[in-house]
Write a protein that holds these residues in place. Structure first.
Motif, PDB file in Angstrom:
ATOM      1  N   TYR A   1       0.715  -0.927  -0.014  1.00 15.50           N
ATOM      2  CA  TYR A   1      -0.004  -0.038  -0.150  1.00 15.50           C
ATOM      3  C   TYR A   1       1.096   1.245  -0.045  1.00 15.50           C
TER       4      TYR A   1
ATOM      5  N   THR B   1      -1.867   2.743   6.079  1.00 12.46           N
ATOM      6  CA  THR B   1      -2.465   1.585   5.371  1.00 12.46           C
ATOM      7  C   THR B   1      -1.438   0.344   5.464  1.00 12.46           C
TER       8      THR B   1
ATOM      9  N   LEU C   1      -1.101  -0.885   9.143  1.00  9.92           N
ATOM     10  CA  LEU C   1      -2.175  -1.815   9.584  1.00  9.92           C
ATOM     11  C   LEU C   1      -2.475  -3.157   8.895  1.00  9.92           C
ATOM     12  N   HIS C   2      -2.209  -3.065   7.522  1.00 12.21           N
ATOM     13  CA  HIS C   2      -2.240  -4.357   6.905  1.00 12.21           C
ATOM     14  C   HIS C   2      -0.969  -5.480   7.405  1.00 12.21           C
TER      15      HIS C   2
ATOM     16  N   THR D   1      -2.531  -7.053  10.556  1.00 17.84           N
ATOM     17  CA  THR D   1      -3.604  -8.058  10.270  1.00 17.84           C
ATOM     18  C   THR D   1      -3.005  -9.415  10.198  1.00 17.84           C
ATOM     19  N   GLN D   2      -1.581  -9.331   9.669  1.00 13.75           N
ATOM     20  CA  GLN D   2      -0.877 -10.578   9.405  1.00 13.75           C
ATOM     21  C   GLN D   2      -0.116 -11.386  10.810  1.00 13.75           C
TER      22      GLN D   2
ATOM     23  N   MET E   1      -9.449   0.921   3.262  1.00 10.26           N
ATOM     24  CA  MET E   1      -8.857  -0.280   3.850  1.00 10.26           C
ATOM     25  C   MET E   1      -8.291   0.203   5.330  1.00 10.26           C
ATOM     26  N   ASP E   2      -8.048   1.216   5.840  1.00 13.37           N
ATOM     27  CA  ASP E   2      -7.462   1.544   7.046  1.00 13.37           C
ATOM     28  C   ASP E   2      -8.601   1.138   7.693  1.00 13.37           C
TER      29      ASP E   2
ATOM     30  N   PHE F   1      -9.089  -2.862   7.895  1.00  6.62           N
ATOM     31  CA  PHE F   1      -8.147  -3.714   8.666  1.00  6.62           C
ATOM     32  C   PHE F   1      -8.304  -3.218  10.110  1.00  6.62           C
TER      33      PHE F   1
ATOM     34  N   HIS G   1     -10.761  -5.982  11.277  1.00 10.24           N
ATOM     35  CA  HIS G   1     -10.371  -7.065  11.671  1.00 10.24           C
ATOM     36  C   HIS G   1      -9.531  -7.229  12.714  1.00 10.24           C
TER      37      HIS G   1
END
Length: 275
Positions: A86, A91, A94-95, A98-99, A128-129, A132, A135
């Motif tokens: 990203y 973003t 944050l991605h 999530t991993q 997506m912010d 994420f 999630h």
């Protein structure tokens, strides 16, 4: 050496520019039937500190590419940007979160850091912010029955997410029901936290207030709830607006519920509650 013989009338896809949350891509004029590739845009490092306190880890982008197919009629068709990171540092972080594997050992510090990270949610610019964060909140909520203190952090994160620009929230709701899912997590806090020993829960954040009661249906006559929101006071002489906000931030929203007396009108009971 390869020689490709082309007809003078061979169709092409025209040059095109694509701007997305993965960066800016300038696709060149491409022969029909060919799969075109572009390298991923180099990562740009912004102001956002990583919630874990560590430097954000970035793999080399030398072999990461986006592709786009030019069909035989000379029209751009399917594409794929999934290998590219990203463009926004927020973003991207944050991605990465999530991993992560979230468990009872790291949930509390992660939740605390996510509260601080989302305190700047007003600057979030990508749908997506929000997705994420949703999630992450859902995964933290799954651990509330083992780590009760997570409930306060989840409520604060949900409150912070209300700072996000309204149109971005709308897009996140439309794409992934993100807003509904965050509210459901706040409601789930009460389901997980209420016990025989804890029959009343009261949590107040700047934008969200939650009260929950453990009641017996046979004795339930109703609840009377009152929400009061006060406007921020003007700065005192010699005091900055930020300093004044810090002093009163916890009292801007007040929400209280109590059981309804079987006798008396709701109006009279509300009058008593206000006193």
């Amino acid at each position: 050496m390869e020689i490709l013989v082309l007809e003078t009338s061979a169709p092409y896809c025209s040059a095109d520019s694509v701007n997305s949350n993965k960066g800016d891509f300038r696709w060149p004029k491409t022969l029909a039937g060919i799969l075109a590739f572009l390298p991923c845009a180099p990562s740009t490092f912004g102001y956002a500190p990583h919630p874990s306190g560590a430097a954000s880890h970035h793999l080399t982008q030398r072999e990461k590419k986006a592709w786009r197919r030019c069909d035989r009629a000379g029209r751009w068709a399917e594409d794929d940007y999934t290998q590219c990171p990203y463009a926004s540092e927020v973003t991207r972080i944050l991605h990465e979160l999530t991993q992560m594997t979230i468990n009872t050992s790291n949930a509390q510090p992660l939740a605390q850091q996510l509260v601080a990270f989302t305190s700047r949610a007003g600057d979030f610019s990508d749908v997506m912010d929000v997705i994420f964060v949703t999630h992450l909140v859902e995964r933290l909520t799954c651990l509330v029955d083992q780590r009760r203190e997570l409930g306060d952090y989840i409520s604060d994160i949900a409150s912070n997410m209300m700072l996000v620009e309204e149109h971005i929230l709308w897009m996140a709701q439309n794409e992934a029901r993100a807003c509904t899912r965050i509210v459901q997590c706040v409601e789930r806090i009460a389901d997980l936290a209420l016990t025989i020993d804890t029959q009343v829960i009261s949590k107040v954040s700047p934008n969200i207030a939650l009260e929950a009661f453990l009641i017996r249906p046979s004795n339930f006559q109703g609840l009377l709830c009152m929400a009061v929101q006060r406007s921020p006071l003007p700065p005192l002489s010699g005091q900055t607006a930020d300093g004044n906000q810090d002093a009163i931030g916890d009292t801007l929203l007040n929400f209280k519920c109590h059981t309804v007396n079987g006798s008396g009108s709701p109006a009279s009971q509300l009058s008593k509650a206000c006193h």
